[in-house]
Design a protein around this motif. Structure first.
Motif, PDB file in Angstrom:
ATOM      1  N   ARG A  82     -15.976  54.690  92.088  1.00 37.15           N
ATOM      2  CA  ARG A  82     -16.062  54.175  90.717  1.00 37.15           C
ATOM      3  C   ARG A  82     -15.173  52.948  90.540  1.00 37.15           C
ATOM      4  O   ARG A  82     -13.948  53.064  90.414  1.00 37.15           O
ATOM      5  CB  ARG A  82     -15.642  55.278  89.729  1.00 37.15           C
ATOM      6  N   TRP A  85     -13.230  52.748  87.053  1.00 38.93           N
ATOM      7  CA  TRP A  85     -12.104  53.623  86.730  1.00 38.93           C
ATOM      8  C   TRP A  85     -10.812  53.041  87.285  1.00 38.93           C
ATOM      9  O   TRP A  85     -10.801  52.490  88.385  1.00 38.93           O
ATOM     10  CB  TRP A  85     -12.286  55.012  87.357  1.00 38.93           C
ATOM     11  N   ASN A  87      -6.964  53.792  88.722  1.00 40.16           N
ATOM     12  CA  ASN A  87      -6.304  54.859  89.464  1.00 40.16           C
ATOM     13  C   ASN A  87      -4.788  54.696  89.341  1.00 40.16           C
ATOM     14  O   ASN A  87      -4.228  53.704  89.802  1.00 40.16           O
ATOM     15  CB  ASN A  87      -6.733  54.775  90.942  1.00 40.16           C
ATOM     16  N   ALA A 119     -10.844  48.997  82.736  1.00 39.37           N
ATOM     17  CA  ALA A 119     -11.031  50.411  83.086  1.00 39.37           C
ATOM     18  C   ALA A 119     -11.629  51.193  81.905  1.00 39.37           C
ATOM     19  O   ALA A 119     -11.137  51.110  80.780  1.00 39.37           O
ATOM     20  CB  ALA A 119      -9.698  51.034  83.485  1.00 39.37           C
ATOM     21  N   ASP A 120     -12.694  51.940  82.189  1.00 37.82           N
ATOM     22  CA  ASP A 120     -13.266  52.844  81.181  1.00 37.82           C
ATOM     23  C   ASP A 120     -12.404  54.090  81.051  1.00 37.82           C
ATOM     24  O   ASP A 120     -12.394  54.758  80.026  1.00 37.82           O
ATOM     25  CB  ASP A 120     -14.672  53.288  81.617  1.00 37.82           C
ATOM     26  N   ALA A 121     -11.762  54.459  82.149  1.00 44.40           N
ATOM     27  CA  ALA A 121     -10.902  55.639  82.171  1.00 44.40           C
ATOM     28  C   ALA A 121      -9.831  55.417  83.226  1.00 44.40           C
ATOM     29  O   ALA A 121     -10.024  54.622  84.151  1.00 44.40           O
ATOM     30  CB  ALA A 121     -11.731  56.878  82.529  1.00 44.40           C
ATOM     31  N   VAL A 123      -7.599  57.562  85.997  1.00 39.93           N
ATOM     32  CA  VAL A 123      -7.596  58.854  86.687  1.00 39.93           C
ATOM     33  C   VAL A 123      -6.311  58.988  87.488  1.00 39.93           C
ATOM     34  O   VAL A 123      -5.814  58.019  88.066  1.00 39.93           O
ATOM     35  CB  VAL A 123      -8.821  58.932  87.638  1.00 39.93           C
TER      36      VAL A 123
END
Ligand code: COA
Length: 157
Positions: A82, A85, A87, A119-121, A123
């Motif tokens: 991804r 995303w 990190n 970044a959408d999310a 992690v």
């Protein structure tokens, strides 16, 4: 009789983007706080640091008390397949600076940089026995998602 030396005065801890000049101190602090004899910390190395610092969308920050490294966070864009995303992979606070909100500030800075990079999310993975790290992440808006358990088949010979 001489009086015992007073503990060194500690100033305010300030955040700064990590540069190659911080590499040696970051490596040394990681070696102090990660138990590199157990997974997942066995992969702590100069190349683990460089992988994030060298990345096009790097989100690596240090926390400094003057010249003294109080903590760091290492992150970059992309998690497995991804690319959207972020990190946040490594974070540490030196024991003498723990419990003062330093790691929380580092998490926020890293997430803000990753968000800015698109970044959408964000992690991060937390080892199941690392309750301090899990509490840190929860306090900063992360919620537990998928759990992965490392199954080990010992070679009994
Ligand atoms: C995890 C770690 C980075 C926290 O650093 P820290 O600067 O002490 O954390 P903070 O002071 O910013 O704490 C933020 C929040 O995390 C939680 N927290 C931090 N340490 C905790 C502990 N030992 N026990 C329980 N909760 C803890 C608290 O919820 C705290 O919020 P609060 O201030 O409202 O109580 C630090 O303990 C550390 O370096 N550990 C070793 C390295 C490591 O395991 N890193 C994570 C894996 S890469």
């Amino acid at each position: 009789m001489s009086t015992p030396a007073a503990p060194p005065e500690r100033g305010a801890v300030a955040l700064a983007p990590m540069t190659p000049a911080h590499l040696a101190d970051v490596l040394a602090l990681g070696r102090r706080v990660y138990d590199t004899s157990v997974k997942p910390y066995t992969s702590w190395s100069l190349s683990a640091i460089a992988g994030h610092l060298d990345s096009e969308a790097s989100a690596c920050w240090v926390a400094l008390d003057g010249e003294q490294l109080a903590g760091f966070v290492l992150g970059s864009m992309g998690f497995d397949q991804r690319s959207d995303w972020g990190n946040l992979e490594w974070i540490a606070c030196a024991p003498e600076y723990q419990g003062q909100g330093v790691a929380s500030r580092l998490v926020k800075a890293c997430c803000a940089t990753l968000t800015e990079a698109g970044a959408d999310a964000v992690v991060t993975d937390v080892e199941s026995r690392n309750t301090a790290s899990a509490a840190l992440m929860r306090a900063n808006g992360f919620e537990a998602s998928v759990s992965v358990t490392l199954f080990v088949r010992e070679n009994t010979g």
